[in-house]
Design an enzyme around this catalytic site. Structure first.
Site, mmCIF file in Angstrom:
data_model
loop_
_atom_site.group_PDB
_atom_site.id
_atom_site.type_symbol
_atom_site.label_atom_id
_atom_site.label_comp_id
_atom_site.label_asym_id
_atom_site.label_seq_id
_atom_site.Cartn_x
_atom_site.Cartn_y
_atom_site.Cartn_z
ATOM 1 N N LEU A 63 30.262 50.444 -104.028
ATOM 2 C CA LEU A 63 30.235 51.713 -104.495
ATOM 3 C C LEU A 63 31.491 53.052 -103.733
ATOM 4 O O LEU A 63 32.317 53.499 -104.199
ATOM 5 C CB LEU A 63 28.779 52.477 -104.474
ATOM 6 C CG LEU A 63 28.646 53.640 -104.239
ATOM 7 C CD1 LEU A 63 29.317 53.815 -106.368
ATOM 8 C CD2 LEU A 63 26.798 53.589 -104.330
ATOM 9 N N ASP A 115 29.242 49.354 -86.859
ATOM 10 C CA ASP A 115 28.458 48.410 -87.333
ATOM 11 C C ASP A 115 27.016 48.677 -87.020
ATOM 12 O O ASP A 115 26.694 49.268 -86.052
ATOM 13 C CB ASP A 115 28.779 46.930 -85.962
ATOM 14 C CG ASP A 115 28.046 46.102 -86.543
ATOM 15 O OD1 ASP A 115 26.586 46.274 -87.063
ATOM 16 O OD2 ASP A 115 28.071 44.956 -86.649
ATOM 17 N N ALA A 141 24.519 49.103 -96.553
ATOM 18 C CA ALA A 141 23.413 48.637 -96.424
ATOM 19 C C ALA A 141 23.381 46.794 -96.446
ATOM 20 O O ALA A 141 24.213 46.387 -97.127
ATOM 21 C CB ALA A 141 22.358 49.035 -97.863
ATOM 22 N N THR A 197 21.908 44.267 -98.798
ATOM 23 C CA THR A 197 21.586 44.516 -100.126
ATOM 24 C C THR A 197 21.263 43.409 -100.593
ATOM 25 O O THR A 197 21.508 42.663 -101.862
ATOM 26 C CB THR A 197 23.040 45.315 -101.020
ATOM 27 O OG1 THR A 197 24.434 44.127 -100.889
ATOM 28 C CG2 THR A 197 23.657 46.444 -101.534
ATOM 29 N N THR A 207 17.317 52.720 -103.836
ATOM 30 C CA THR A 207 17.261 51.978 -104.346
ATOM 31 C C THR A 207 15.943 52.017 -105.901
ATOM 32 O O THR A 207 14.932 52.484 -104.768
ATOM 33 C CB THR A 207 17.146 50.554 -103.700
ATOM 34 O OG1 THR A 207 17.074 49.414 -105.387
ATOM 35 C CG2 THR A 207 16.577 50.600 -103.029
ATOM 36 N N TYR A 224 13.862 43.595 -98.636
ATOM 37 C CA TYR A 224 14.784 44.717 -99.326
ATOM 38 C C TYR A 224 13.955 46.314 -99.636
ATOM 39 O O TYR A 224 14.679 47.280 -99.210
ATOM 40 C CB TYR A 224 15.487 44.031 -100.081
ATOM 41 C CG TYR A 224 17.185 45.412 -100.488
ATOM 42 C CD1 TYR A 224 17.903 45.815 -100.187
ATOM 43 C CD2 TYR A 224 16.418 45.980 -102.224
ATOM 44 C CE1 TYR A 224 19.223 46.735 -100.617
ATOM 45 C CE2 TYR A 224 17.068 46.701 -102.481
ATOM 46 C CZ TYR A 224 18.208 47.228 -102.125
ATOM 47 O OH TYR A 224 20.073 47.627 -102.622
ATOM 48 N N LYS A 269 14.742 49.397 -97.007
ATOM 49 C CA LYS A 269 15.342 51.322 -97.850
ATOM 50 C C LYS A 269 14.610 52.067 -98.382
ATOM 51 O O LYS A 269 14.821 53.058 -97.511
ATOM 52 C CB LYS A 269 15.460 50.945 -99.253
ATOM 53 C CG LYS A 269 16.788 49.802 -99.475
ATOM 54 C CD LYS A 269 18.163 50.027 -98.620
ATOM 55 C CE LYS A 269 18.857 50.882 -99.760
ATOM 56 N NZ LYS A 269 20.283 51.981 -98.828
ATOM 57 N N TRP A 295 20.329 48.282 -110.258
ATOM 58 C CA TRP A 295 21.977 47.352 -110.958
ATOM 59 C C TRP A 295 22.998 47.660 -110.622
ATOM 60 O O TRP A 295 24.311 47.929 -111.675
ATOM 61 C CB TRP A 295 21.080 47.334 -112.437
ATOM 62 C CG TRP A 295 19.496 46.928 -113.196
ATOM 63 C CD1 TRP A 295 18.385 46.851 -111.920
ATOM 64 C CD2 TRP A 295 18.988 45.985 -113.896
ATOM 65 N NE1 TRP A 295 17.656 45.934 -112.563
ATOM 66 C CE2 TRP A 295 17.975 45.885 -113.896
ATOM 67 C CE3 TRP A 295 20.169 45.689 -115.425
ATOM 68 C CZ2 TRP A 295 16.875 45.068 -114.443
ATOM 69 C CZ3 TRP A 295 18.496 44.712 -115.895
ATOM 70 C CH2 TRP A 295 17.964 44.688 -116.158
HETATM 71 N N1 LIG Z 1 24.129 46.766 -105.747
HETATM 72 C C1 LIG Z 1 22.772 47.581 -106.365
HETATM 73 O O1 LIG Z 1 22.619 46.868 -107.180
HETATM 74 C C2 LIG Z 1 21.667 48.614 -105.958
HETATM 75 C C3 LIG Z 1 20.982 48.762 -106.628
HETATM 76 C C4 LIG Z 1 19.924 50.033 -106.074
HETATM 77 C C5 LIG Z 1 20.409 50.881 -104.909
HETATM 78 N N2 LIG Z 1 21.633 50.053 -104.433
HETATM 79 C C6 LIG Z 1 22.249 50.668 -102.698
HETATM 80 O O2 LIG Z 1 23.965 51.707 -103.323
HETATM 81 C C7 LIG Z 1 23.918 51.440 -102.385
HETATM 82 C C8 LIG Z 1 25.686 50.784 -102.243
HETATM 83 O O3 LIG Z 1 25.502 49.644 -103.023
HETATM 84 P P1 LIG Z 1 26.523 48.954 -102.755
HETATM 85 O O4 LIG Z 1 26.361 47.559 -104.282
HETATM 86 O O5 LIG Z 1 27.703 49.072 -102.855
HETATM 87 O O6 LIG Z 1 26.372 47.222 -101.393
HETATM 88 P P2 LIG Z 1 27.400 46.298 -101.385
HETATM 89 O O7 LIG Z 1 28.899 46.434 -102.281
HETATM 90 O O8 LIG Z 1 26.633 45.372 -100.591
HETATM 91 O O9 LIG Z 1 27.943 46.931 -100.270
HETATM 92 C C9 LIG Z 1 27.101 48.115 -98.540
HETATM 93 C C10 LIG Z 1 28.361 47.582 -97.836
HETATM 94 O O10 LIG Z 1 28.148 47.663 -96.953
HETATM 95 C C11 LIG Z 1 28.088 47.167 -95.439
HETATM 96 N N3 LIG Z 1 27.172 46.831 -94.602
HETATM 97 C C12 LIG Z 1 26.602 45.897 -94.646
HETATM 98 N N4 LIG Z 1 26.139 45.215 -93.204
HETATM 99 C C13 LIG Z 1 26.328 45.931 -92.515
HETATM 100 C C14 LIG Z 1 26.779 45.930 -91.253
HETATM 101 N N5 LIG Z 1 26.311 45.499 -90.657
HETATM 102 N N6 LIG Z 1 27.329 47.689 -90.362
HETATM 103 C C15 LIG Z 1 27.999 48.454 -91.557
HETATM 104 N N7 LIG Z 1 28.459 48.244 -92.813
HETATM 105 C C16 LIG Z 1 27.330 47.125 -92.733
HETATM 106 C C17 LIG Z 1 29.009 46.145 -95.687
HETATM 107 O O11 LIG Z 1 30.119 46.080 -95.594
HETATM 108 P P3 LIG Z 1 30.499 44.313 -95.385
HETATM 109 O O12 LIG Z 1 31.209 43.948 -96.599
HETATM 110 O O13 LIG Z 1 31.632 43.962 -94.235
HETATM 111 O O14 LIG Z 1 29.940 43.413 -95.181
HETATM 112 C C18 LIG Z 1 29.416 46.980 -97.370
HETATM 113 O O15 LIG Z 1 30.337 47.639 -96.718
HETATM 114 C C19 LIG Z 1 23.313 50.742 -101.442
HETATM 115 O O16 LIG Z 1 22.984 52.392 -100.676
HETATM 116 C C20 LIG Z 1 22.115 49.820 -102.222
HETATM 117 O O17 LIG Z 1 21.333 49.464 -101.560
HETATM 118 C C21 LIG Z 1 22.471 49.248 -104.973
#
Ligand SMILES: NC(=O)c1ccc[n+]([C@@H]2O[C@H](COP(=O)([O-])OP(=O)(O)OC[C@H]3O[C@@H](n4cnc5c(N)ncnc54)[C@H](OP(=O)(O)O)[C@@H]3O)[C@@H](O)[C@H]2O)c1
Length: 287
Positions: free
Chosen positions: A12, A36, A60, A62, A101, A125, A129, A150
């Site tokens: 995202l 971090d 997050a 995730t 989420t 998770y 959250k 999703w």
């Molecule tokens: N994916 C889903 O299906 C979903 C569904 C509902 C809600 N959400 C929410 O939507 C948001 C965005 O999700 P997304 O799918 O874009 O997630 P994503 O692709 O997994 O990206 C998560 C980001 O968090 C970073 N991160 C992880 N650990 C970290 C740390 N210790 N310090 C700093 N950054 C860190 C990751 O960096 P690295 O790449 O360096 O690890 C990555 O840039 C989140 O809040 C998630 O909970 C996601």
């Protein structure tokens, strides 16, 4: 506006930075290297130093299954890190948009979850959250919280990309058909977030694409649409299976459709159906 996006290299976050710049905002993509989330003091200092008008917290932990075996890390990032971001924003009087989420709900309802429905997470998770939301609101009562579900997009790892890979390698696939939700494209989520931010919104909103599907429905649609677009597809059969036949470390909500009444009114434009946005996403990946 100056907008700092944490998780700036995630699914995202990447799309959001691209769209913010496209509509004239200055986007700063923060990655784990910049801040971090397990280092709360450094995180607070590096976010406060930017004095962005808005911080959008996409970072997050995730990995839903992995979170079950590393709960300390999940809570450090999703709860304590979120709180530290809120404290940093509060220190200079900025605004915070925090992502959450559908996994904060247990999926026992049979009608879409409203913003006011009681959370009851099934796993680490979701719990981390939910506690992250509460920590953010305790520090910044005017925070904007957007829950989505999703998520898929051209950047990063997601179900669409996994299905495309498996469909190119295998003759047959088994996909669970008893978990219902709504696939949501990062392009539509990012556009909705930017509109809410520009409206200076606060409080909690649910956003997904329109429509509902099981993972099986979603997989069949991915394969059909990808085949029509000329992706290499080998698979001949997709079999619906129950979740009990595909055990995972984390329990998942059986029904996690989010009610979008509130955000539809705020956006003032139709939200695309998930299948329409799936095609848009696949066109971005088209070979
Ligand atoms: N994916 C889903 O299906 C979903 C569904 C509902 C809600 N959400 C929410 O939507 C948001 C965005 O999700 P997304 O799918 O874009 O997630 P994503 O692709 O997994 O990206 C998560 C980001 O968090 C970073 N991160 C992880 N650990 C970290 C740390 N210790 N310090 C700093 N950054 C860190 C990751 O960096 P690295 O790449 O360096 O690890 C990555 O840039 C989140 O809040 C998630 O909970 C996601």
């Amino acid at each position: 506006m100056k907008v700092l996006v944490t998780g700036g290299d995630g699914q995202l976050g990447t799309e959001l930075c691209r769209r913010l710049e496209a509509v004239g905002h200055a986007a700063i993509a923060f990655t784990q290297k910049d801040a971090d989330f397990t280092q709360a003091d450094l995180l607070r200092a590096s976010i406060a130093a930017q004095r962005a008008d808005w911080v959008i917290n996409c970072a997050a932990h995730t990995q839903v299954d992995k979170a079950e075996s590393e709960p300390e890390l999940a809570f450090a990032i999703n709860r304590d890190g979120a709180r530290a971001v809120a404290e940093a924003v509060a220190s200079y009087g900025g605004r915070l948009l925090h992502l959450s989420t559908d996994f904060i709900f247990d999926g026992t309802q049979s009608h879409p979850y409203r913003e006011t429905d009681a959370p009851h997470p099934l796993g680490v998770y979701g719990q981390s959250k939910w506690e992250g939301e509460q920590a953010v609101c305790a520090v910044l009562p005017d925070a904007l919280i957007v829950r989505t579900a999703w998520v898929h997009g051209a950047h990063g790892h997601n179900f669409v990309k996994t299905m495309l890979r498996l469909a190119a390698e295998r003759d047959e696939l088994n996909v669970v058909d008893d978990q219902i939700g709504t696939p949501s494209w990062t392009g539509d989520i990012a556009a909705a977030l930017i509109t809410l931010m520009e409206q200076n919104a606060q409080g909690c909103y649910h956003f997904t694409n329109e429509g509902v599907a099981s993972w099986y429905d979603f997989a069949v649609a991915i394969i059909d649409e990808a085949r029509a677009l000329g992706f290499p597809i080998k698979v001949q059969r997709v079999n619906p299976i129950p979740s009990s036949a595909y055990p995972t470390p984390a329990r998942r909500p059986a029904y996690s459709v989010l009610d979008k009444t509130k955000i539809r009114a705020a956006l003032g434009r139709p939200i695309p159906h998930w299948r329409e946005s799936l095609v848009t996403m696949l066109r971005e990946l088209q070979p």
